[in-house]
Design an enzyme around this catalytic site. Structure first.
Site, PDB file in Angstrom:
ATOM      1  N   GLU A 177       0.838  -1.199   0.000  1.00 11.37           N
ATOM      2  CA  GLU A 177       0.000   0.000   0.000  1.00 11.37           C
ATOM      3  C   GLU A 177       0.876   1.254   0.000  1.00 11.37           C
ATOM      4  OE1 GLU A 177      -3.706   1.639   2.802  1.00 11.37           O
ATOM      5  OE2 GLU A 177      -2.448  -0.050   3.460  1.00 11.37           O
ATOM      6  N   LYS A 237      -9.121   2.719  -2.477  1.00 11.32           N
ATOM      7  CA  LYS A 237      -9.439   2.009  -1.236  1.00 11.32           C
ATOM      8  C   LYS A 237     -10.831   2.393  -0.778  1.00 11.32           C
ATOM      9  CE  LYS A 237      -7.301   1.074   3.305  1.00 11.32           C
ATOM     10  NZ  LYS A 237      -6.099   1.337   4.131  1.00 11.32           N
ATOM     11  N   CYS A 291      -5.649  -3.203   1.942  1.00 18.17           N
ATOM     12  CA  CYS A 291      -5.485  -3.345   3.388  1.00 18.17           C
ATOM     13  C   CYS A 291      -6.788  -3.498   4.155  1.00 18.17           C
ATOM     14  CB  CYS A 291      -4.655  -2.183   3.927  1.00 18.17           C
ATOM     15  SG  CYS A 291      -3.899  -2.574   5.536  1.00 18.17           S
ATOM     16  N   LEU A 296      -4.205 -54.504   5.615  1.00 20.80           N
ATOM     17  CA  LEU A 296      -4.471 -53.136   6.066  1.00 20.80           C
ATOM     18  C   LEU A 296      -5.958 -52.874   6.315  1.00 20.80           C
ATOM     19  CD1 LEU A 296      -2.126 -51.175   3.638  1.00 20.80           C
ATOM     20  CD2 LEU A 296      -1.862 -51.318   6.120  1.00 20.80           C
ATOM     21  N   SER A 327      -8.799 -54.752   6.614  1.00 21.80           N
ATOM     22  CA  SER A 327      -9.549 -55.452   7.652  1.00 21.80           C
ATOM     23  C   SER A 327      -9.028 -55.099   9.034  1.00 21.80           C
ATOM     24  CB  SER A 327      -9.498 -56.964   7.427  1.00 21.80           C
ATOM     25  OG  SER A 327      -8.191 -57.474   7.540  1.00 21.80           O
ATOM     26  N   GLU A 349      -9.734 -49.156  -3.701  1.00 23.85           N
ATOM     27  CA  GLU A 349     -10.263 -50.371  -4.313  1.00 23.85           C
ATOM     28  C   GLU A 349     -11.598 -50.106  -5.002  1.00 23.85           C
ATOM     29  OE1 GLU A 349      -8.342 -53.655  -1.208  1.00 23.85           O
ATOM     30  OE2 GLU A 349     -10.437 -53.050  -1.011  1.00 23.85           O
TER      31      GLU A 349
END
Length: 635
Positions: free
Chosen positions: A45, A114, A168, A359, A361, A469
């Site tokens: 700014e 602004k 700002c 993994l 189950s 899966e």
């Protein structure tokens, strides 16, 4: 490159009220940004003069110098494809504005004033400036040229590269202009800032910027005034932040005494796709009568490469260890809450699970055990089956048995080989032929046992299949494909290991050791006979490709509808040095083929909890014809 644009936030050295010095430093930063392939660079700014000039803003000499310096700076951008946004005090008629000038290819293309002027505590901007709120369809003269002026400007560099500007305090108000800029089509917002530093303020500013980028589904770039502003009463830190739809993409080190540039390559295509399909963004119309003008800029080049892009290899897995641990615990809680509700509703007396020692189950068993604790029920209400077949190995079998013992479940073992041989005989299949029928007979035999025992005990079969899966259709239709409640259905394979590891951290050393051995075991359905040493012979990732690649493909394909060429390019960047491009291309082709041709399995999956932003339930997240063609994606 594939919708990526390089954005930069510059924090230059300056001398308060010395426009000539400051503009030379702006030019130096601009050249550096352009040389580094930035499509746009935003400065702080009032950077042409310095923010802290005070009543010097009323001096004719300073205002004239600022305008001349801005025009000269813009002229020096000729021939460059980088856009610059600089801040200056700008006089329009007899009114002074705190403004941002957008410069591109040799000229100032527009000026944005602004809107919200802070006038509390250390700020007194209304003493010097007027608000630009409500100024629309206006022009202003700068350097002898009329240019668009107002808060209604959106700058367009083509191909989706559209941005707006706020300054700002505009961000800190209740209704920031950036909200409307985003609704008007801006995919990025540039904020020229001069926020002073106070203890804790940087944290708040960072959170504000990232949250606003999420709310606007946009990139947000903030460049803050640096340490060379006046220190009469305040210190400025030069904070530069780039956020991307709620993600902190880049940030600098504050209080640097040299000029600095911070870069991020942001995927504007992804932002557009998120607005299209991921939210209610388009249900928020602009207020009646509000319109934005498009200011056409030279066409943006796009990032020359992706070295400032964030392309995680494992997009489903948080990279930060602490964040990953917290995420895993939250996901586990969601799984447990979902299963507990289903058990309560169905009044199931038991939970029946097939435990393979793998993994999926294992995670399902951990969820069921925690569900029992939540419901105040004994773990013996879990009937855990190990169902050894032709490919079961000692390692997975022993891990399955030990897990059930340590968790205190009811344990049963049924060897399915004799039943499968009988079935082979019934259907006239030679058991020496290890084809799809050979494999699926075993999977369906296991499911039949689990379903029948659930009926016999008034129970519910807990499914174990995961999102990866399901995406690939790597399951036996009406075999492991089916259950009564699927607790892992929206968890990808790359995340399951971390979920189990997070649980292991809280368990006894003996149970933790088994869980970690499960994590280290190769993924396999164990439907083909073991090798000569009794080890796993059928390794899933050797057959269908690495799950880390498939999860990467799935994420970008589903979440943002990325083009095939883009997915491959991103994968080549993310996995450079691990998989060569031809390998990535081969597994991507398989992913596309299987994803399309296995949709029929997804069209009739069991209920299960959604834990992340991507799921494939036909009831909630993914509705696709089972016979859609994949031709357009095979390119």
């Amino acid at each position: 490159m594939f919708g990526f644009y390089r954005l930069a936030a510059a924090v230059p050295k300056l001398k308060v009220a010395d426009a000539a010095f400051n503009t030379e430093e702006l030019r130096r930063c601009f050249r550096q940004a352009a040389e580094n392939g930035a499509d746009a660079v935003v400065f702080p700014e009032l950077c042409v003069t310095g923010y802290s000039c005070g009543d010097l803003f009323f001096q004719e000499r300073l205002l004239a110098a600022a305008e001349a310096a801005a025009v000269d700076f813009a002229a020096r951008t000729a021939g460059s494809r980088t856009v610059a946004v600089i801040g200056l005090p700008f006089r329009r008629g007899d009114v002074l504005f705190n403004a941002a000038a957008v410069a591109a290819d040799g000229a100032i293309r527009g000026i944005v004033p602004k809107c919200v002027l802070p006038n509390y505590r250390e700020f007194y901007e209304k003493r010097h400036f007027h608000s630009g709120r409500g100024i629309t369809d206006a022009t202003a003269c700068i350097g002898g040229r009329e240019v668009p002026f107002g808060a209604d400007l959106i700058f367009d560099g083509g191909a989706g590269f559209r941005f707006g500007v706020e300054i700002c305090e505009d961000l800190w108000c209740v209704l920031p202009p950036s909200l409307y800029l985003a609704l008007g089509g801006a995919r990025a917002v540039f904020n020229l800032s001069a926020g002073n530093e106070l203890a804790g303020k940087a944290d708040y500013r960072r959170e504000l910027v990232t949250q606003q980028s999420a709310r606007c589904l946009a990139a947000y770039v903030l460049a803050g005034a640096g340490v060379h502003e006046s220190t009469t009463d305040l210190v400025f830190g030069g904070h530069a932040i780039i956020a991307d739809n709620g993600r902190l993409a880049a940030e600098n080190r504050r209080f640097d005494r040299e000029s600095s540039l911070t870069y991020a390559d942001v995927d504007f295509e992804r932002l557009g796709a998120a607005r299209l399909s991921e939210s209610s963004f388009n249900d928020n119309p602009l207020p009646e009568g509000m319109r934005f003008r498009r200011v056409r800029l030279p066409e943006a080049a796009g990032s020359p490469d992706l070295r400032h892009a964030s392309i995680p290899r494992h997009p489903f897995v948080p990279e930060n260890a602490a964040g990953r641990r917290e995420r895993c615990r939250e996901i586990f809680d969601i799984q447990c809450a979902g299963l507990a509700k289903r058990i309560e509703h169905t009044r199931a007396k038991t939970m029946v699970i097939g435990i393979s020692g793998g993994l999926d189950s294992t995670l399902a068993l951990l969820v069921a055990a925690e569900c029992c604790r939540l419901l105040g029920r004994p773990a013996s209400d879990i009937i855990a089956f190990t169902l050894p077949g032709f490919g079961t190995t000692g390692r997975t079998y022993n891990n399955a048995v030990t897990l059930c013992r340590l968790l205190g479940t009811t344990f049963r073992e049924v060897d399915i080989k004799a039943a499968c041989l009988q079935h082979f005989s019934d259907i006239g299949h030679d058991p020496a032929i290890c084809d799809t029928a050979y494999e699926n007979v075993q999977a369906r035999e296991r499911t039949q046992i689990l379903m029948d025992v659930a009926n016999k005990t008034g129970g519910l079969v807990v499914g174990t299949g995961d999102l990866s899966e399901i995406a690939l259709g790597w399951s036996t239709y009406n075999g492991d494909h089916m259950s009564m409640y699927a607790v892992n259905c929206s968890i990808p394979k790359t995340l399951i290991r971390f979920l189990i590891e997070t649980t292991a951290e809280r368990e006894t050393p003996e149970l933790a050791a088994v869980l970690r051995d499960v994590i280290d075991t190769p993924v396999s359905p164990e439907l083909l006979p073991a090798d000569g040493d009794g080890a796993i012979n059928q390794k899933t990732e050797e057959l269908i490709g690495p799950y880390e690649l498939h999860d990467f493909f799935l994420y970008h394909f589903i979440k943002y509808g990325a083009e095939p060429e883009k997915i491959r390019c991103l994968a080549e960047n993310a996995f450079a040095g691990t998989y060569p491009p031809d390998v990535i291309g081969r597994w991507f082709a398989l992913f596309v083929r299987r994803f399309f041709r296995q949709q029929f399995k997804r069209s009739c999956v069991p209920d299960g909890p959604k834990v992340g932003t991507i799921a494939l339930s036909p009831r909630g997240d993914w509705r696709m014809p089972s016979d859609a063609s994949d031709a357009a994606w095979n390119c």
